[in-house]
Write a protein that holds these residues in place. Structure first.
Motif, short mmCIF file in Angstrom:
data_model
loop_
_atom_site.label_atom_id
_atom_site.label_comp_id
_atom_site.label_asym_id
_atom_site.label_seq_id
_atom_site.Cartn_x
_atom_site.Cartn_y
_atom_site.Cartn_z
N SER A 258 -18.92 6.83 -53.04
CA SER A 258 -17.73 6.66 -52.19
C SER A 258 -17.40 5.20 -51.99
N LEU A 259 -18.42 4.33 -51.90
CA LEU A 259 -18.16 2.89 -51.77
C LEU A 259 -17.57 2.33 -53.06
N GLU A 289 -17.47 -3.16 -44.83
CA GLU A 289 -17.83 -4.45 -45.41
C GLU A 289 -17.24 -4.65 -46.80
N ILE A 290 -16.82 -3.57 -47.46
CA ILE A 290 -16.24 -3.73 -48.80
C ILE A 290 -14.75 -4.07 -48.66
N SER A 291 -14.25 -4.88 -49.58
CA SER A 291 -12.83 -5.29 -49.59
C SER A 291 -12.36 -5.60 -48.17
N PRO A 292 -12.89 -6.63 -47.54
CA PRO A 292 -12.61 -6.91 -46.12
C PRO A 292 -11.13 -7.09 -45.80
N SER A 293 -10.33 -7.51 -46.78
CA SER A 293 -8.92 -7.77 -46.49
C SER A 293 -8.07 -6.50 -46.43
N LEU A 315 -15.29 1.30 -32.78
CA LEU A 315 -14.70 1.37 -34.11
C LEU A 315 -14.12 0.03 -34.53
N GLU A 316 -13.51 -0.65 -33.60
CA GLU A 316 -12.94 -1.96 -33.92
C GLU A 316 -14.04 -2.97 -34.24
N GLU A 317 -15.13 -2.92 -33.50
CA GLU A 317 -16.24 -3.85 -33.75
C GLU A 317 -16.84 -3.61 -35.14
N ILE A 318 -16.86 -2.37 -35.58
CA ILE A 318 -17.37 -2.06 -36.91
C ILE A 318 -16.42 -2.60 -37.98
N GLY A 319 -15.11 -2.59 -37.70
CA GLY A 319 -14.15 -3.14 -38.65
C GLY A 319 -12.98 -2.25 -38.99
#
Length: 509
Positions: A258-259, A289-293, A315-319
């Motif tokens: 999936s990643l 953490e993948i493709s942060p943009s 959820l926001e803290e996770i990203g």
């Protein structure tokens, strides 16, 4: 002391300063979002870190106040004034959704399933919403989300939803309903239906709900090709619809798969990434953490899915950037209907607090707005029916030669003579009419168009009603009846046309 932060709620952002706030105007009401903030602080042992969170409410110093519904939709405006020039008339649904994505913080989107539930989401103050294939299949078909609902049904439902609200709507496009060419058709159809974005997944057909068993996905190559086809369809349509790439390979294959697929979707050009049914908070962190943009979407499946239920701050803290709540509205609707039906079956009415008043329902559905607008087009209600002597089919200027000839024939007929009725007594009376009491008078009127207007049979013994027609065309019917009283069988008494060209016939039967 709370660090400087901005809490983004609705349309307004307020800075929380280091200096203590002024005394609140009223006690702060309890709200689930604030409870989440407090619980987060108690778990970490320190105040929340500087962050932004969208809760669809306005927060002022010292208290929370519900925000009235906004119409028309205006995306949230940051304090920096970057979006102060927004023009609602010139902005597409896709652009409105992109503005939400550009704003700081995490943004909550409940999933609707019809026009009414979408209107309620908008009235609650949310800046966007999703459609849920699970919920639409349940509400429209009464069937499980197992690929039974079709592309056409989803587009039709989506068009009704987007037409009912002014906030952007993200549509559930399932697996695109076929191969890459079907995906392109799906994207074009969703654009025409008014969607701001769509979620496209990599499941095989028939697809299955993301948190149910026996899911299967297409190959890596086909999954990526679906996203490329969607992007091509968007470009060819001249649209900017937001493409959310979803993979179900976490449960079908593995987390690593999936990643890999999510990274490939980002490289292909997807606007938002989504892995469904991640099984832990650690897996959710690995995904973000993948493709942060590229923004990430979370799915908080209420009622017991595979993904941990986290509050928006976590959820926001996770990203994460977007969070969907797919079952809340359909779930509470099912339970509320079950409770109401149980009450009715038991001879009771649903409790007053379990449903809005009739006035509230009319306001929600727009009755008052409709009535106000209706006044603009009000016309006098009084009207006159055409008189017997005026033709409604033709005007005087449109009379034909045939009409003129008919009028001439009528003018040559005897003038109608009105004779006061005379009552002859009962059936046992003796006199010239004593043999008529068992006979029937038939009156037949045929219109000039050949259609039968009247065919009425009146017993002669009802002499009081009969003598309403005491004389027609100048002929005394009493005399005609007297002459016909001794005849056996039927005899025509009158046959002529009136001023309208209708044929009137009177028979003795």
């Amino acid at each position: 002391m709370v660090s400087p932060s901005v809490v983004r709620c609705g349309e307004t952002a307020f800075s929380l300063l280091r200096s203590p706030p002024p005394p609140p105007p009223s006690p702060s009401p309890s709200l689930a979002s604030l409870s989440s903030l407090r619980s987060s602080a108690s778990v970490t042992g320190s105040p929340p870190s500087p962050s932004r969170i969208h809760l669809g409410r306005s927060i002022e110093r010292g208290g929370l106040h519900p925000k009235p519904p906004r119409k028309p939709f205006r995306p949230a405006i940051a304090c920096s004034g970057d979006y102060a020039s927004w023009n609602p008339a010139a902005e597409s649904p896709a652009r409105a959704l992109r503005r939400v994505l550009e704003l700081p913080g995490i943004h909550q989107g409940p999933a609707c399933f019809d026009a009414l539930s979408a209107k309620l989401v908008e009235r609650a103050g949310f800046d966007y919403c999703f459609t849920s294939g699970f919920s639409i299949s349940a509400a429209r078909l009464g069937s499980p989300d197992t690929g039974l609902i079709s592309y056409g049904e989803m587009v039709d439902q989506g068009q009704q939803i987007t037409s009912a609200v002014s906030i952007p709507v993200i549509g559930d496009a399932d697996n695109g309903y076929g191969n890459a060419m079907n995906v392109k058709r799906t994207v074009r159809g969703y654009i025409k239906a008014g969607f701001a974005g769509l979620i496209l997944e990599d499941q095989v057909s028939p697809k299955a709900c993301g948190h149910t068993r026996d899911r299967k996905v297409v190959s890596r190559e086909e999954a990526v090709m679906r996203i490329k086809a969607a992007l091509d369809a968007r470009k060819e349509s001249g649209s900017d619809i937001v493409i959310i790439a979803r993979t179900d390979s976490r449960q079908a294959i593995s987390l690593g798969e999936s990643l890999w697929r999510s990274r490939a979707f980002a490289d292909a050009g997807a606007d938002v990434l989504f892995i469904d049914a991640l099984a832990s908070k650690e897996e959710m962190k690995a995904f973000c953490e993948i493709s942060p943009s590229v923004p990430k979407m979370a799915n908080m499946l209420e009622g017991g899915g595979k993904t941990p239920i986290l509050n928006p701050l976590e959820l926001e803290e996770i990203g994460y950037k977007l969070v969907a709540y797919p079952l809340s509205l359909i779930g509470v609707s099912i339970r509320a209907m079950q409770d109401s039906l149980a009450a009715i079956k038991g001879g009771r009415m649903p409790p007053p607090g379990s449903m809005p008043s009739f006035e509230d329902m009319k306001e929600i559905l727009g009755f008052n707005t409709y009535y106000e607008e209706e006044k603009r087009y009000a016309i006098p209600t009084t009207s006159q029916l055409p008189s017997r002597g005026v033709s409604t089919e033709y005007s005087t200027s449109q009379r034909t030669q045939e009409d003129t000839e008919q009028r001439s024939q009528v003018l040559q007929a005897p003038i109608v003579e009105v004779i006061n009725p005379t009552y002859y007594g009962t059936e046992s009376s003796r006199g010239p009419f004593s043999g008529l009491w068992s006979r029937i008078l038939r009156i037949k009127i045929t219109g000039r168009d050949g259609l039968e207007r009247l065919d009425l049979r009146i017993p002669i013994k009802r002499i009081d009603f009969f003598f309403i027609f005491a004389a027609i065309a100048g002929v005394n019917i009493k005399e005609l009846l007297d002459d016909a009283s001794a005849e056996v069988g039927g005899k025509p008494l009158l046959d002529f046309k009136d001023t309208m060209g209708d044929r009137i016939q009177v028979f003795l039967e």
